[in-house]
Design a protein around this motif. Structure first.
Motif, short mmCIF file in Angstrom:
data_model
loop_
_atom_site.label_atom_id
_atom_site.label_comp_id
_atom_site.label_asym_id
_atom_site.label_seq_id
_atom_site.Cartn_x
_atom_site.Cartn_y
_atom_site.Cartn_z
N LEU A 362 0.83 -1.21 0.00
CA LEU A 362 0.00 0.00 0.00
C LEU A 362 0.85 1.25 0.00
O LEU A 362 0.52 2.25 -0.67
N ASP A 363 1.96 1.25 0.75
CA ASP A 363 2.87 2.41 0.76
C ASP A 363 3.35 2.72 -0.65
O ASP A 363 3.34 3.87 -1.11
N ASN A 366 0.55 3.86 -3.11
CA ASN A 366 0.18 5.24 -2.84
C ASN A 366 1.15 6.20 -3.51
O ASN A 366 0.74 7.17 -4.16
N PHE A 402 -7.22 8.94 -7.18
CA PHE A 402 -7.16 8.18 -5.93
C PHE A 402 -8.12 7.01 -5.99
O PHE A 402 -9.03 6.95 -6.81
N SER A 404 -9.90 3.72 -3.29
CA SER A 404 -10.02 2.99 -2.02
C SER A 404 -9.69 1.54 -2.31
O SER A 404 -10.05 1.01 -3.37
N ALA A 447 -7.48 0.85 2.88
CA ALA A 447 -7.11 2.23 2.58
C ALA A 447 -8.35 2.97 2.07
O ALA A 447 -8.67 2.93 0.88
N LEU A 471 -5.73 5.85 -1.06
CA LEU A 471 -4.47 5.83 -1.81
C LEU A 471 -4.46 6.95 -2.85
O LEU A 471 -5.48 7.24 -3.49
N TYR A 479 1.03 3.04 5.99
CA TYR A 479 -0.11 2.16 6.21
C TYR A 479 0.29 1.00 7.12
O TYR A 479 1.45 0.56 7.13
#
Length: 558
Positions: A362-363, A366, A402, A404, A447, A471, A479
């Motif tokens: 996720l990091d 993003n 962005f 989710s 997220a 994100l 995260y």
């Protein structure tokens, strides 16, 4: 009858031509247009002799009845063709409009889109047109007529040249005495006429002056062109006449333009639908992985059935004994959403297979979305400057893309390893069940996404993740993930906001933990039935159809 009023209305009184009934009246008058008018006083039908015949001839010379009837006919045709999304259906409707009102029969040829830009200078082209529809007033003649027309496709004239071309009469299929809507008028054919023959000017067609001749019929071919692109050909035919009246040829030409536009719109829709379907197939997995000891079920319903969805899902094997799953919702719809999904889903798979854990995935995703948005904004700014426009102010350029996302991994471990705090990528051979009972360990993170729910066999439901930022919104966001065991009989439910935010008036489906209540009622059901039940409850929640894409994923341990 004495005053001629009824007869005039029957033939085509201009005052009676409003609406659909008026259309039929003037077309009935056109039916007489196909009959040669004998000399006055000799063999003239009673309804057209004397004052009645003079009134009828005057109305033909005036032409106002035809103009008003034509407007009604074209309005009806436009309404019927508007919004048709299948070119073959457009061809079928065209036949119903023309036969028997304007012609005894008609045919529509459609040209292949890939060969519609051939060289017209030589009058030939590879591929050829396709006979899409044949219509005849006598349905028993359609098959025979179709075979005859198949052997003689219309000439491919220059689409930029207006007006119809003469088409050869299909004599093999249509014999003169039987081809029309009824027997030929009295005085036609080979027998000698009972009245004297009038003097015919040089070059004039004899049938316009009542000369008894055998006329099989006439046919005209109209090119169907829209936007300068040839799309096909419309052919009409009528038995027992030597030519169509000019008013009718003009009317069919107007109708042909409407038919061509409808065919063009149908083809444009078909192209877009094909592109969307191909794109949608590329955005979703062709198949989902099967996890030993865990059953899965999926529901995915795009709001736009013909376009890409903003919701997506995935379930794949990352490495030995480890599977990953994702369900997400992108900002926006259509192509913009497809761009983000096309970016996010492959990266999820790549990062997972490179060994990155849930929070790290996720990091990096993003940061990837933020970098992509920055590059898009820079490219747009450079394009504006190159075009001589003023640079956009900060915040006025392309917006951040962005999404989710609920992302997790499921690892199979054995009971003897229960005290081992590892297991993220263990190579224990637990997937084959040897050495002890296999159980599933799940690590996931949400997220900005609706939180996943875990249903236990006793009917209790709880959330198994913490809410975090979307994100692609916050730079340098960090995260975290949660881990839990998916024990025997446990069910994990993951959904998009198309489920939780399903509306009925001012209420939403998940108000008052509505989704958890619905899931609690699924105790004892398998994964497929749970997915089916939740989907049905969501649809039944509101009187109107859902207003958003909908997706849900169910994972259930044996």
């Amino acid at each position: 009858m004495a005053d001629g009023t009824d007869d005039t209305d029957e033939v085509g009184d201009p005052d009676g031509l409003d609406g659909s009934a008026g259309t039929d009246d003037w077309l009935e008058a056109y039916a007489y247009e196909g009959e040669p008018e004998p000399p006055r006083g000799a063999g003239v039908p009673a309804a057209r002799s004397g004052a009645d015949g003079e009134a009828w001839s005057a109305s033909r010379r005036d032409g106002s009845w035809l103009g008003r009837g034509a407007l009604s006919f074209l309005a009806e045709a436009s309404d019927l063709l508007a919004g048709q999304l299948d070119e073959d259906l457009v061809a079928a409707l065209t036949g119903q409009l023309i036969v028997p009102r304007l012609a005894d029969w008609c045919a529509v040829w459609l040209e292949d889109e890939t060969t519609g830009h051939g060289d017209w200078s030589d009058g030939a082209r590879a591929g050829g047109p396709r006979l899409a529809r044949v219509w005849h007033a006598d349905e028993s003649r359609v098959e025979e007529l179709s075979r005859a027309l198949e052997q003689n496709p219309p000439p491919l004239s220059d689409p930029l040249c207006p007006g119809p071309l003469v088409y050869p009469w299909p004599e093999k299929a249509l014999d003169p005495p039987q081809a029309g809507l009824g027997p030929l008028p009295e005085g036609f054919g080979l027998p000698e006429a009972p009245f004297g023959l009038p003097e015919v000017p040089d070059g004039a067609p004899p049938y316009d002056y009542g000369i008894p001749v055998a006329i099989p019929g006439t046919a005209l071919a109209y090119r169907l062109v829209a936007g300068g692109r040839p799309l096909g050909t419309l052919v009409i035919g009528r038995a027992g006449i030597g030519r169509f009246p000019d008013e009718v040829t003009g009317l069919v030409e107007d109708l042909g333009r409407r038919v061509a536009l409808a065919i063009g719109a149908a083809r444009q829709y078909a192209r877009q639908a094909t592109i969307s379907a191909v794109l949608q197939r590329g955005l979703l997995p062709s198949a989902v992985a099967e996890i030993p000891g865990v059953h899965s079920a999926l529901v995915h319903e795009p709001l736009d059935k013909g376009g890409p969805s903003g919701d997506f899902y995935d379930l794949f094997q990352a490495d030995e004994g480890r599977w990953c799953f994702a369900i997400g919702d992108v900002q926006g719809k259509g192509p913009e959403a497809a761009v983000v999904i096309g970016l996010a889903r492959p990266w999820l798979r790549l990062l997972a297979r490179e060994g990155y854990r849930v929070a790290d995935v996720l990091d990096r995703l993003n940061q990837l979305l933020l970098d992509d948005a920055t590059e898009a904004a820079d490219a747009a700014a450079r394009a504006l400057v190159a075009a001589g426009a003023r640079p956009t102010a900060p915040g006025d350029g392309p917006q951040t893309r962005f999404l989710s996302l609920l992302y997790g991994e499921l690892t199979l471990v054995e009971d003897e390893d229960e005290d081992d705090d590892g297991g993220g990528g263990s190579d224990d051979g637990g997937s084959d069940g040897t050495g002890g009972r296999v159980r599933a360990r799940v690590t996931l993170a949400s997220a900005g996404h609706p939180l996943p729910l875990l249903l236990a066999p006793d009917g209790t439901v709880r959330t198994v993740a913490q809410p975090q930022t979307l994100l692609g919104v916050v730079e340098d966001a960090t995260y975290t993930s949660e881990t839990f065991e998916l024990r025997s009989g446990d069910t994990l439910l993951c959904v998009t906001d198309g489920v939780t935010e399903r509306r009925s008036g001012s209420r939403q489906f998940d108000d008052g933990d509505g989704l958890a209540t619905a899931l609690a009622g699924c105790v004892g059901l398998d994964a497929g039935l749970i997915a089916e039940r939740i989907n049905r409850l969501v649809h039944e929640f509101g009187a109107r159809p859902p207003a958003d894409d909908l997706a849900l994923l169910v994972l259930q341990a044996d």
